[in-house]
Design a protein around this motif. Structure first.
Motif, short mmCIF file in Angstrom:
data_model
loop_
_atom_site.label_atom_id
_atom_site.label_comp_id
_atom_site.label_asym_id
_atom_site.label_seq_id
_atom_site.Cartn_x
_atom_site.Cartn_y
_atom_site.Cartn_z
N GLY A 143 0.80 -1.23 0.00
CA GLY A 143 0.00 0.00 0.00
C GLY A 143 0.82 1.27 0.00
N HIS B 172 1.45 3.86 -1.80
CA HIS B 172 0.86 4.53 -2.95
C HIS B 172 1.02 6.05 -2.88
CE1 HIS B 172 -1.05 0.70 -3.56
NE2 HIS B 172 -1.93 0.84 -2.59
N VAL C 92 -6.97 5.97 -4.53
CA VAL C 92 -5.53 6.07 -4.72
C VAL C 92 -5.27 6.75 -6.04
CG1 VAL C 92 -3.43 4.70 -5.10
CG2 VAL C 92 -5.06 4.03 -3.33
N ARG D 37 -1.21 3.84 -7.93
CA ARG D 37 -1.15 2.60 -7.16
C ARG D 37 0.18 1.89 -7.40
NH1 ARG D 37 -4.86 0.20 -4.57
NH2 ARG D 37 -6.49 1.51 -5.44
N GLN D 38 0.71 1.31 -6.37
CA GLN D 38 1.90 0.46 -6.43
C GLN D 38 1.43 -0.87 -7.01
OE1 GLN D 38 2.98 -0.67 -2.51
NE2 GLN D 38 5.02 -1.34 -3.06
N GLU D 39 1.78 -1.16 -8.30
CA GLU D 39 1.18 -2.33 -8.94
C GLU D 39 2.03 -3.06 -9.97
OE1 GLU D 39 -2.44 -0.85 -10.67
OE2 GLU D 39 -1.38 0.59 -11.92
#
Length: 191
Positions: A66, A68, A86, A89-91
């Motif tokens: 998380g 982000h 968000v 996003r960290q993805e």
């Protein structure tokens, strides 16, 4: 303790005095790398939108962490309320450690472009970009606009900052480190 976002004021842009209070923070997450834009509110008034990173505390990597980029709104520039959702996003595999350091600019057509940093556990940085029609829903470009690998920035790139140039175009300043861990500020210009 988790980090928080503070503020300072200046009459000349050189000498700054810290203001009382915390602009954004809590006892659960760490917050930082803020950037603030003026935006028009639903009723036509000017509001302040602050983009910033939210990290786990203590900092933990992983796509499920998380870490982000989020945003908050304020009518006075002092009291900010987190906006739902968000922003970035960290993805992806390039973002397994974090996304952070948003630099948001308003484009001539009223849309927005964000430059931001992303780190993975294997690659120390990269400057990426995303676009948005409303400043809330963002579409990432898949490839970095500044990648590691040069003589001066072969080990790390991070912390973008953009300015307009008098002759047109823009210059992006960024933090960099070479293989010998010499840190410096570099820049790149638009074609």
């Amino acid at each position: 303790k988790p980090t928080v976002i503070l503020s300072a004021v200046s009459k000349d842009g050189l000498n700054w005095s810290p203001e009382e209070g915390v602009r954004f923070g809590d006892d659960t997450w760490s917050y930082g790398t803020p950037r603030v834009l003026y935006v028009e509110g639903d009723d036509g008034t000017v509001e302040y939108r602050m983009y910033f990173h939210r990290y786990t505390f203590p900092l933990r990597p992983g796509l499920d962490a998380g870490n982000h980029i989020i945003s908050a709104l304020s009518s006075d520039g002092l009291s900010f309320e987190e906006e739902p959702g968000v922003r970035i996003r960290q993805e992806t595999e390039r973002e397994t450690f974090s996304v952070y350091a948003p630099e948001v600019v308003r484009l001539g057509d009223g849309s927005y472009r964000m430059y931001y940093s992303a780190w993975s556990e294997m690659i120390r940085g990269g400057i990426f970009t995303a676009t948005s029609a409303d400043g809330l829903a963002w579409r990432k470009s898949p490839n970095p606009c500044i990648e590691l690998g040069g003589r001066w920035d072969g080990d790390m790139v991070s912390e973008p900052c953009v300015i307009d140039l008098k002759e047109g175009g823009a210059r992006l300043f960024y933090e960099a480190a070479d293989a010998e861990e010499n840190y410096r500020i570099l820049s790149a210009t638009t074609a």
